[in-house]
Design a protein around this motif. Sequence first.
Motif, PDB file in Angstrom:
ATOM      1  N   HIS A   2       0.824  -1.190   0.000  1.00  8.25           N
ATOM      2  CA  HIS A   2       0.000   0.000   0.000  1.00  8.25           C
ATOM      3  C   HIS A   2       0.874   1.263   0.000  1.00  8.25           C
ATOM      4  CE1 HIS A   2      -3.286   2.667   0.778  1.00  8.25           C
ATOM      5  NE2 HIS A   2      -2.522   3.251   1.660  1.00  8.25           N
ATOM      6  N   SER A   3       1.930   1.211   0.838  1.00  8.30           N
ATOM      7  CA  SER A   3       2.794   2.381   0.924  1.00  8.30           C
ATOM      8  C   SER A   3       3.487   2.637  -0.404  1.00  8.30           C
ATOM      9  CB  SER A   3       3.813   2.185   2.035  1.00  8.30           C
ATOM     10  OG  SER A   3       4.506   0.974   1.850  1.00  8.30           O
ATOM     11  N   ARG A   5       2.252   2.044  -3.412  1.00 13.00           N
ATOM     12  CA  ARG A   5       1.303   2.701  -4.325  1.00 13.00           C
ATOM     13  C   ARG A   5       1.250   4.199  -4.058  1.00 13.00           C
ATOM     14  NH1 ARG A   5      -2.922  -1.054  -4.035  1.00 13.00           N
ATOM     15  NH2 ARG A   5      -4.141   0.421  -2.824  1.00 13.00           N
ATOM     16  N   PHE A   7       3.562   5.954  -2.809  1.00 11.17           N
ATOM     17  CA  PHE A   7       4.833   6.524  -3.237  1.00 11.17           C
ATOM     18  C   PHE A   7       4.810   6.831  -4.741  1.00 11.17           C
ATOM     19  CE2 PHE A   7       9.395   6.062  -4.365  1.00 11.17           C
ATOM     20  CZ  PHE A   7       9.866   7.086  -3.574  1.00 11.17           C
ATOM     21  N   LYS A  10       2.680   9.826  -5.492  1.00  7.02           N
ATOM     22  CA  LYS A  10       3.414  11.045  -5.163  1.00  7.02           C
ATOM     23  C   LYS A  10       4.376  11.435  -6.283  1.00  7.02           C
ATOM     24  CE  LYS A  10       7.300  10.747  -2.904  1.00  7.02           C
ATOM     25  NZ  LYS A  10       8.433  11.569  -3.323  1.00  7.02           N
ATOM     26  N   TYR A  13       2.523  13.086  -8.985  1.00  2.00           N
ATOM     27  CA  TYR A  13       2.192  14.470  -8.606  1.00  2.00           C
ATOM     28  C   TYR A  13       3.384  15.376  -8.881  1.00  2.00           C
ATOM     29  CZ  TYR A  13      -2.048  13.193  -5.949  1.00  2.00           C
ATOM     30  OH  TYR A  13      -3.277  12.765  -5.565  1.00  2.00           O
ATOM     31  N   HIS A  14       4.569  14.930  -8.452  1.00  2.00           N
ATOM     32  CA  HIS A  14       5.765  15.755  -8.653  1.00  2.00           C
ATOM     33  C   HIS A  14       5.940  16.109 -10.125  1.00  2.00           C
ATOM     34  CE1 HIS A  14       7.052  15.468  -4.629  1.00  2.00           C
ATOM     35  NE2 HIS A  14       7.606  14.278  -4.671  1.00  2.00           N
ATOM     36  N   ARG A  17       2.952  18.351 -11.549  1.00  2.00           N
ATOM     37  CA  ARG A  17       2.727  19.651 -10.930  1.00  2.00           C
ATOM     38  C   ARG A  17       3.868  20.623 -11.190  1.00  2.00           C
ATOM     39  NH1 ARG A  17      -0.291  18.131  -5.344  1.00  2.00           N
ATOM     40  NH2 ARG A  17      -2.151  17.353  -6.388  1.00  2.00           N
ATOM     41  N   GLU A 196      15.093  14.916  -3.492  1.00  2.00           N
ATOM     42  CA  GLU A 196      14.674  14.383  -2.191  1.00  2.00           C
ATOM     43  C   GLU A 196      15.801  14.478  -1.178  1.00  2.00           C
ATOM     44  OE1 GLU A 196      11.769  12.376  -1.340  1.00  2.00           O
ATOM     45  OE2 GLU A 196      10.862  11.945  -3.268  1.00  2.00           O
ATOM     46  N   THR A 201      13.891  14.885   2.552  1.00  2.00           N
ATOM     47  CA  THR A 201      12.824  13.885   2.600  1.00  2.00           C
ATOM     48  C   THR A 201      13.356  12.476   2.364  1.00  2.00           C
ATOM     49  OG1 THR A 201      12.373  14.546   0.342  1.00  2.00           O
ATOM     50  CG2 THR A 201      10.855  15.316   2.021  1.00  2.00           C
ATOM     51  N   LEU A 205      12.177   8.965   4.041  1.00  2.00           N
ATOM     52  CA  LEU A 205      11.765   7.790   3.264  1.00  2.00           C
ATOM     53  C   LEU A 205      12.526   6.555   3.727  1.00  2.00           C
ATOM     54  CD1 LEU A 205      11.607   9.176  -0.395  1.00  2.00           C
ATOM     55  CD2 LEU A 205       9.742   8.846   1.221  1.00  2.00           C
ATOM     56  N   LEU A 210       9.366   1.840   4.005  1.00  2.00           N
ATOM     57  CA  LEU A 210       9.714   1.559   2.609  1.00  2.00           C
ATOM     58  C   LEU A 210      11.128   0.991   2.558  1.00  2.00           C
ATOM     59  CD1 LEU A 210       8.624   4.790   0.720  1.00  2.00           C
ATOM     60  CD2 LEU A 210       7.668   2.531   0.360  1.00  2.00           C
TER      61      LEU A 210
END
Lengths: 365, 245
Positions: A2-3, A5, A7, A10, A13-14, A17, A196, A201, A205, A210
């Motif tokens: 789940h984690s 997915r 990731f 995200k 998005y990066h 955006r 990152e 970040t 991570l 993860l």
Amino acid sequence: MHSFRGFLLKEFYHIFRDRRTAAILFGMPLIQLLLFGFAIRNEIQEVNLGIYDQSHDAVTREITDKFASSGYFVMRQELHSTAEIEHAFAEGSIAEAIVFEPDFAAKMIREGRATVQVLTDGSNPNVSKIITGYAASVLQDYRNTAFGAAEVGVEAVPLMMFNPELKSVNLFVPGLMALILMLVSALMTSISITREKESGTMEVLLVSSLRPVEIIIGKVVPYFLLSFVNVVTVVALASFVFGVPCRGSVTLLMLESLLFIVTALSLGIFISTITSSQQVAMMISLAGLLLPTILLSGFIFPVASMPLPLRMISNFIPAKWYLIIVRGIMLKGTSFGYIWKETLVHGVMTTVLMVASIKKFKTRL
Amino acid sequence: MSEPVIHTDKLTKRFGDFVVVDALSLTISGGEIFGFLGANGAGKTTAIRMLTGLLIPTSGTASVAGFDLYTGAEGVKLNIGYMSQRFSLYDDLTVRENIRFFAGIYGLNNQAIKEKSRQLLESLKLLEVADTRLASLPLGWKQKLAFSVAILHEPKIVFLDEPTGGVDPVTRRRFWDMIYEASERGLTIFVTTHYMDEAEYCDRLCIMVDGKVAALDRPEAMKRHFGVESMNEVFIQLARPNKME
């Protein structure tokens, strides 16, 4: 799972955006293809021609007409002296001059031969060579119609296989694919990982549940998919807009491209392990990957004409092998049987890079 | 206090010949606010990185949240939170997306993520800006959010690596209120800082000089021991002899 997915989400998005990232990813392939397709051409059209006709007879007029109607040349000016030729070249008003010797037709009848001098501007050797060739073929053409081919003895009848019209876009498209994939996969991956690190970040991570491998995969999967979209786009555009053929198997082309994407992604990961700054990563990618891809892969300058040391270096550039493969498949319709060696070299390179990158990524953090 | 949540014995990290952390032995109990002080390069970050599993120690033993650092790394990961110097959130994600993402990578399931996001947005009064990208929020808000996100999965210990850098004193004070609250709920706080006023807020302090523990005690006891009024003076007395010569 789940984690992981989350990731991936995200990462997308990066990409979507950040306007610059999106622009590089989707705008650049398009612009490059159009630029290379329309603007950068090796074939030369409308050569400005000057004629210095010291004979003015039926034969020289006929040859002149042949030049004019060949499609390559534009009659720019009539010249009347050697000095005038030099002046015209210096001024740049002509790129090539044709000089007929006096009593051209008479000589031809009397001695069976007459001389035409072809002058070009040698300050650009490539252009010079090409337009000299054009002139030679016009003269050859005249000779054949005037005397018939039989009289000439040995005659060369050239045929440019796989690209009879010598369209340079056919040559550029494979190189462009390599360039775009390198840029998108290696450059963007290395930037995205170092970003990152810069923002702190990455530590979070790594502290989270993860695993490092999940982080790497999560980072490369988006670029893997987008690179693939780019390959399809470039091949489709090249075919529809420029009529570049894909004579071989499209599936094979895509599979080989996927292999190259993996190579580039591994390079991206590798770069991100040796620096933690986005700017440095960008510089390394540009200078260390893009320049060799453009200059040493055979994209623009043929590998065969390089000096030995550079030829040896070029063997270590993945794009060189990818280029041979893509040109083979697209232009020659080569099947896997003929390119398995290149694929093998390319594959070994990729495996080594990938293993090294992932190992380095783990131990560095 | 309760049983120790962090216990290290002669934990050492060497880079080549350079000993960054030299035989660090600590015992930290549950619910404690443990301050970790030291000049730049004294080995604070390296120590934190070892305790969070980012770096493998050269020698020594340690257990974190009841798990051995070498053999139980996964267990350690599930029971710690971490907030780095730069707040470590994503500026290009919205507040809600940030919460969801970090909750996800810390192993919460969908149901829990929804529940927690709602609670958190309410308690931090961030509902109105929930769908605003983080880049446009003030630093203080980001800091609070980063802390809340780091403890969202209810870890036993949270590591804060200079959590208040670049933030004004009022915001810093409010941030410490959050730390106290969390500590009262039984969370162990391991915090590094440069600010000596913050050092006074801690239950116990460890001052590192050149990779070694120079002092380890309650702030008041330290001040008494050195016969000075403030932590600042304690720190200067400890750090100066080595730094100046």
